[in-house]
Design a protein around this motif. Structure first.
Motif, short mmCIF file in Angstrom:
data_model
loop_
_atom_site.label_atom_id
_atom_site.label_comp_id
_atom_site.label_asym_id
_atom_site.label_seq_id
_atom_site.Cartn_x
_atom_site.Cartn_y
_atom_site.Cartn_z
N SER A 14 -7.96 -17.19 7.96
CA SER A 14 -8.02 -17.54 9.38
C SER A 14 -8.25 -16.34 10.29
O SER A 14 -8.54 -16.51 11.48
CB SER A 14 -6.71 -18.24 9.80
OG SER A 14 -5.59 -17.39 9.58
N ALA A 15 -8.13 -15.12 9.76
CA ALA A 15 -8.21 -13.93 10.59
C ALA A 15 -9.61 -13.34 10.59
O ALA A 15 -10.48 -13.72 9.81
CB ALA A 15 -7.21 -12.89 10.10
N VAL A 16 -9.82 -12.39 11.49
CA VAL A 16 -11.08 -11.66 11.61
C VAL A 16 -10.98 -10.39 10.79
O VAL A 16 -10.05 -9.58 10.98
CB VAL A 16 -11.37 -11.31 13.08
CG1 VAL A 16 -12.66 -10.49 13.19
CG2 VAL A 16 -11.46 -12.57 13.93
N LEU A 17 -11.91 -10.17 9.87
CA LEU A 17 -11.91 -8.96 9.06
C LEU A 17 -12.46 -7.79 9.87
O LEU A 17 -13.58 -7.86 10.38
CB LEU A 17 -12.76 -9.16 7.80
CG LEU A 17 -12.97 -7.91 6.93
CD1 LEU A 17 -11.64 -7.42 6.37
CD2 LEU A 17 -13.96 -8.21 5.81
N PHE A 30 -9.40 -2.40 22.48
CA PHE A 30 -9.66 -3.49 23.41
C PHE A 30 -8.67 -4.65 23.25
O PHE A 30 -8.97 -5.78 23.60
CB PHE A 30 -11.11 -3.96 23.28
CG PHE A 30 -12.09 -2.96 23.83
CD1 PHE A 30 -12.30 -2.86 25.20
CD2 PHE A 30 -12.76 -2.09 22.99
CE1 PHE A 30 -13.18 -1.92 25.71
CE2 PHE A 30 -13.64 -1.14 23.50
CZ PHE A 30 -13.86 -1.05 24.86
N GLY A 31 -7.51 -4.33 22.73
CA GLY A 31 -6.40 -5.26 22.83
C GLY A 31 -6.25 -6.29 21.74
O GLY A 31 -5.51 -7.27 21.91
N ALA A 32 -6.91 -6.11 20.59
CA ALA A 32 -6.78 -7.08 19.51
C ALA A 32 -5.36 -7.08 18.94
O ALA A 32 -4.70 -6.04 18.87
CB ALA A 32 -7.77 -6.78 18.39
N GLU A 33 -4.93 -8.25 18.53
CA GLU A 33 -3.67 -8.37 17.79
C GLU A 33 -3.98 -8.18 16.31
O GLU A 33 -4.73 -8.96 15.73
CB GLU A 33 -3.05 -9.74 18.03
CG GLU A 33 -1.73 -9.96 17.30
CD GLU A 33 -1.18 -11.36 17.48
OE1 GLU A 33 -0.26 -11.73 16.69
OE2 GLU A 33 -1.66 -12.09 18.37
N VAL A 34 -3.41 -7.15 15.70
CA VAL A 34 -3.71 -6.78 14.31
C VAL A 34 -2.43 -6.88 13.49
O VAL A 34 -1.60 -5.97 13.51
CB VAL A 34 -4.30 -5.36 14.23
CG1 VAL A 34 -4.64 -4.99 12.78
CG2 VAL A 34 -5.54 -5.23 15.11
N PRO A 35 -2.26 -7.95 12.73
CA PRO A 35 -1.01 -8.11 11.98
C PRO A 35 -0.94 -7.28 10.70
O PRO A 35 0.17 -7.03 10.21
CB PRO A 35 -0.98 -9.61 11.66
CG PRO A 35 -2.40 -10.05 11.72
CD PRO A 35 -3.07 -9.18 12.73
N VAL A 36 -2.09 -6.86 10.16
CA VAL A 36 -2.06 -6.06 8.93
C VAL A 36 -3.27 -5.13 8.90
O VAL A 36 -4.38 -5.54 9.22
CB VAL A 36 -2.00 -6.96 7.67
CG1 VAL A 36 -3.19 -7.91 7.60
CG2 VAL A 36 -1.92 -6.12 6.40
N ALA A 37 -3.00 -3.87 8.52
CA ALA A 37 -4.07 -2.87 8.40
C ALA A 37 -3.73 -1.96 7.24
O ALA A 37 -2.59 -1.51 7.11
CB ALA A 37 -4.20 -2.06 9.69
N LEU A 87 -6.92 -7.01 9.39
CA LEU A 87 -7.13 -8.39 9.83
C LEU A 87 -6.63 -8.52 11.25
O LEU A 87 -5.54 -8.04 11.58
CB LEU A 87 -6.40 -9.37 8.91
CG LEU A 87 -6.86 -9.43 7.46
CD1 LEU A 87 -5.99 -10.39 6.66
CD2 LEU A 87 -8.33 -9.83 7.35
N ALA A 88 -7.43 -9.16 12.08
CA ALA A 88 -7.07 -9.35 13.48
C ALA A 88 -7.07 -10.83 13.82
O ALA A 88 -7.76 -11.64 13.18
CB ALA A 88 -8.05 -8.61 14.40
N VAL A 89 -6.32 -11.20 14.83
CA VAL A 89 -6.27 -12.57 15.31
C VAL A 89 -7.50 -12.80 16.20
O VAL A 89 -7.77 -12.02 17.12
CB VAL A 89 -4.99 -12.83 16.12
CG1 VAL A 89 -4.99 -14.24 16.70
CG2 VAL A 89 -3.77 -12.61 15.24
N ARG A 90 -8.25 -13.86 15.90
CA ARG A 90 -9.43 -14.15 16.71
C ARG A 90 -9.01 -14.54 18.13
O ARG A 90 -8.06 -15.32 18.31
CB ARG A 90 -10.23 -15.29 16.07
CG ARG A 90 -11.47 -15.67 16.86
CD ARG A 90 -12.36 -16.59 16.05
NE ARG A 90 -13.46 -17.12 16.87
CZ ARG A 90 -14.50 -17.79 16.38
NH1 ARG A 90 -14.58 -17.98 15.07
NH2 ARG A 90 -15.45 -18.23 17.17
N PRO A 91 -9.70 -14.03 19.14
CA PRO A 91 -9.35 -14.40 20.52
C PRO A 91 -9.45 -15.91 20.74
O PRO A 91 -10.25 -16.60 20.11
CB PRO A 91 -10.39 -13.66 21.36
CG PRO A 91 -10.84 -12.52 20.51
CD PRO A 91 -10.78 -13.03 19.10
#
Length: 247
Positions: A14-17, A30-37, A87-91
């Motif tokens: 479900s996340a953005v790679l 630019f403010g992305a929510e990144v739950p794992v890196a 992985l980031a949360v898609r806006p």
């Protein structure tokens, strides 16, 4: 601390790679929510941040977890030379649509009409972000959030509103469509609320987009040269807008 590999597998569908250091850097900036890196070399990655992105270095340090090289390679289809992935949360689509529809605008919206090439779409999004465009809209079947597009855009999807819409759903504003039969763009001042439309790499503008256009414009081109690359055409048009908008 949550195991990053478990978190990755839980969120991947479900996340953005974010593929590589630069994609992660831009997304965070630019403010992305990144739950794992993750990174295969935390020290080298933070040294890169010190050199290229000191403004987000501390945020990257808080996000990044070092994993073995084989683990990193198992998480991504094409390992990046920087050995960084996240992985980031898609806006929110609703939020993006709100940004696209809001008027008055201070910068145009770019429309890619039925694009075919994922890399070209990513390059256009990177350009649009650089020029401060309000957003990039695609029509047709190409997913503008496909991992290859995000890779081509270097994570700058988070710096502008990126969505896929039908032609009849385009944001408000006068539509200026690029077409070889149009008027020379050098004689036209593009307004800030313009919707700038570009046809596909293979077949040009669709009938639906052509019918929706308020103005047809052409870029200057030497005779016997058949076409420009899509991203080049967008760059030339946005540059023309940026120059004429100042007068």
């Amino acid at each position: 601390m949550t195991d990053p590999v478990s978190a990755w597998h839980r969120l991947a569908d479900s996340a953005v790679l974010l593929d590589g250091f630069h994609a992660l850097k831009h997304a965070v900036r630019f403010g992305a929510e990144v739950p794992v890196a993750v990174t295969a070399d935390r020290e080298a990655t933070l040294a890169l941040a010190d050199e290229l992105a000191p403004d987000v270095r501390d945020r990257l340090a808080a996000l990044l977890t070092e994993v073995p090289q084989p683990t990193y390679r198992s998480l991504v289809a094409r390992p990046h030379p920087t050995a960084v992935a996240a992985l980031a949360v898609r806006p929110s689509r609703a939020a993006n649509l709100g940004r696209l529809a809001h008027t008055p605008r201070t910068a145009p919206v770019v429309v890619l009409d039925n694009p075919r090439n994922l890399g070209n779409a990513g390059a256009v999004i990177r350009l649009a972000a650089g020029f401060g465009a309000t957003g990039v809209v695609t029509t047709g079947t190409l997913d503008p959030w496909h991992p290859t597009v995000v890779r081509g855009g270097a994570g700058l999807h988070f710096a502008t509103a990126v969505e896929r819409l039908d032609v009849e759903e385009l944001p408000p504003g006068p539509v200026f469509a690029l077409d070889p039969e149009g008027d020379d763009i050098r004689g036209t001042k593009l307004p800030d609320d313009a919707v700038l439309a570009f046809g596909s790499e293979r077949s040009g503008l669709s009938g639906a987009l052509r019918a929706r256009a308020d103005h047809l414009l052409r870029l200057p081109m030497r005779p016997q040269v058949s076409s420009y690359n899509l991203a080049t055409s967008v760059a030339m048009t946005l540059y023309h807008w940026s120059v004429t908008a100042a007068f």
